[in-house]
Design an enzyme around this catalytic site. Structure first.
Site, short mmCIF file in Angstrom:
data_model
loop_
_atom_site.label_atom_id
_atom_site.label_comp_id
_atom_site.label_asym_id
_atom_site.label_seq_id
_atom_site.Cartn_x
_atom_site.Cartn_y
_atom_site.Cartn_z
N ARG A 72 0.83 -1.21 0.00
CA ARG A 72 0.00 0.00 0.00
C ARG A 72 0.86 1.25 0.00
O ARG A 72 0.48 2.29 -0.55
CB ARG A 72 -0.95 0.00 1.21
CG ARG A 72 -1.78 1.28 1.32
CD ARG A 72 -2.92 1.13 2.32
NE ARG A 72 -2.48 0.68 3.62
CZ ARG A 72 -1.95 1.46 4.56
NH1 ARG A 72 -1.74 2.75 4.32
NH2 ARG A 72 -1.59 0.96 5.73
N TYR A 124 -14.54 16.29 -18.77
CA TYR A 124 -15.02 14.91 -18.62
C TYR A 124 -16.04 14.82 -17.49
O TYR A 124 -15.85 15.39 -16.41
CB TYR A 124 -13.83 13.99 -18.37
CG TYR A 124 -14.20 12.60 -17.94
CD1 TYR A 124 -14.98 11.78 -18.74
CD2 TYR A 124 -13.75 12.08 -16.73
CE1 TYR A 124 -15.34 10.50 -18.35
CE2 TYR A 124 -14.08 10.79 -16.33
CZ TYR A 124 -14.88 10.02 -17.14
OH TYR A 124 -15.22 8.75 -16.74
N ASP A 196 -5.02 18.04 -17.56
CA ASP A 196 -5.32 16.65 -17.87
C ASP A 196 -4.72 16.37 -19.25
O ASP A 196 -5.18 16.89 -20.26
CB ASP A 196 -6.84 16.43 -17.88
CG ASP A 196 -7.22 14.97 -18.06
OD1 ASP A 196 -6.48 14.25 -18.78
OD2 ASP A 196 -8.25 14.55 -17.53
N LYS A 221 -6.16 4.98 -20.66
CA LYS A 221 -6.29 5.34 -22.06
C LYS A 221 -4.99 5.10 -22.82
O LYS A 221 -4.52 3.98 -22.91
CB LYS A 221 -6.79 6.77 -22.16
CG LYS A 221 -7.98 7.11 -21.26
CD LYS A 221 -9.17 6.19 -21.42
CE LYS A 221 -10.45 6.70 -20.80
NZ LYS A 221 -10.47 6.72 -19.33
#
Length: 404
Positions: A72, A124, A196, A221
């Protein structure tokens, strides 16, 4: 066992003996994509960086750590990805999250009650939802403006503006914002500037080199590139932001798993080749669409008459693989979505396959209908992520669906 810490690169056991970061950073982009940070695993020489599928790490003795304690917190595979994306974006440190949404959520936790954020107006839908449905409850406020006109950004600034969050090109209207201008304005008012960079990736666009503080990606993506994993990436250019992101990753427990980190590392090795093909194919498909009677408008940043073309040429090395377009009727929309064969009607973007999406009910379903209409995300609007197939096959499939 000796510990090493490279500034901005995280803790690495004795791995630093095997790499000269300065030499790596002097490589050209294509070579950086292929070789990453360490490139190979130095202890065994494994050319494919291993998947460290472990939850915890053994300590030799009290106070003696390998630099890895608990996945983690840090994992060698994730660290290799984080260091690689930092090198590609030219940033101080990179952070890998379980999704693009998780990455943005962690970034937005820097906001305090009363802070104001300015975002691209056709952003988005998931980013919009984070702001309006979650962080407004904690007292943050959000304003959405068309930043293709920089005066709109200036007019939206208040004495509470803490962050400017930009998509360029925007999703899905393909608006282009002057990145350097945004960075300068943010510095003047003491705000954090964020871009972004999902659509263009560091291969075509490097916002940090233009003064931006933070770059975010949906690594799902183009970075991953194969529609086979979900991931988010953040790269920062300031130590205070790095400290914030590290705390969020540690506390939220939303770091990217080792297998998914490895999938992104594998994808990055061909990023430059894929982006060139996406770019080449999209230009051909966009020009074909523009000559179809049933297509009323095509949004593509590679067109010389696109309003942001000159800015695009100034701040990028390519136009990417994203196209949006309007058709003459909702019946034509249905005909296309039902008629495509090789091209697939599916959400997401940036993979090897060509995907076509209906933003009104998919990517931008969270946006209020009135806002969608104002932006142009209407019932006749489609978005396409052009893949790396043969461009003639993409066009032939679209032709059958549209005109057959």
């Amino acid at each position: 066992m000796k510990l090493y810490k490279k500034e901005g690169r995280g803790i690495v056991k004795n791995f630093s003996n095997y790499i000269d970061f300065d030499k790596k950073e002097n490589l050209r982009m294509e070579s950086k994509c292929v070789h990453g940070a360490l490139g190979c695993e130095p202890l065994t020489g494994a050319v494919s960086f291993p998947i460290y599928q472990t939850a915890t790490f053994r300590h030799k003795a009290l106070g003696e750590s390998t630099g890895f304690d608990y996945t983690r917190l840090q994992n060698p595979t994730r660290q290799e990805l984080e260091r690689t994306i930092a090198i590609l974006e030219g940033g101080l440190e990179g952070f890998a999250f379980s999704s693009g949404q998780a990455a943005n959520m962690s970034l937005f936790t820097i906001l305090n009650p009363g802070d104001h954020v300015i975002l691209s107006d056709d952003i988005y839908g998931g980013t919009y939802r984070i702001g309006e449905d979650i962080f407004t409850k904690y007292g943050a406020t959000f304003t959405y403006v068309d930043m293709s006109d920089i005066d709109n950004l200036k007019n939206a600034i208040t004495d509470k503006t803490r962050m400017i969050f930009v998509e360029t090109p925007t999703n899905p209207m393909m608006k282009v914002t002057d990145i350097e201008a945004v960075a300068n304005i943010a510095k003047e008012i003491g705000a954090i500037s964020v871009v972004d960079n999902t659509f263009l990736t560091p291969y075509f666009q490097q916002p940090l080199s233009m003064g931006i503080d933070v770059v975010v990606h949906s690594g799902t993506k183009y970075i991953g590139g194969h529609n086979d994993t979900i991931a988010g990436l953040v790269v920062v250019n300031r130590q205070d932001l790095a400290d914030h992101m590290r705390l969020q990753l540690k506390s939220h427990g939303n770091g990217l798993a080792a297998l998914d980190s490895w999938l992104l590392l594998r994808g990055l090795k061909t990023l430059h080749i894929r982006m060139e093909r996406h770019n080449e194919n999209a230009m051909k498909v966009a020009n074909w669409l523009r000559n179809q009677d049933k297509v009323t408008k095509v949004f593509y940043v590679g067109f010389e008459d696109h309003p942001g073309y000159e800015i695009t040429k100034k701040q990028t090395k390519g136009f990417g693989g994203m196209i949006s377009f309007n058709v003459d009727s909702f019946e034509t929309v249905k005909k296309i979505l039902e008629g495509v064969d090789m091209v697939m009607f599916a959400e997401s973007l940036g993979g090897t396959e060509t995907l076509i999406t209906y933003p009104r009910t998919q990517t931008h379903e969270s946006i209020p209908e009135e806002t969608r209409q104002k932006l142009g995300i209407t019932e006749t609007f489609l978005r396409m992520s052009v893949g790396i197939e043969n461009a003639d096959d993409i066009i032939a499939d679209l032709d059958r669906a549209l005109n057959g």
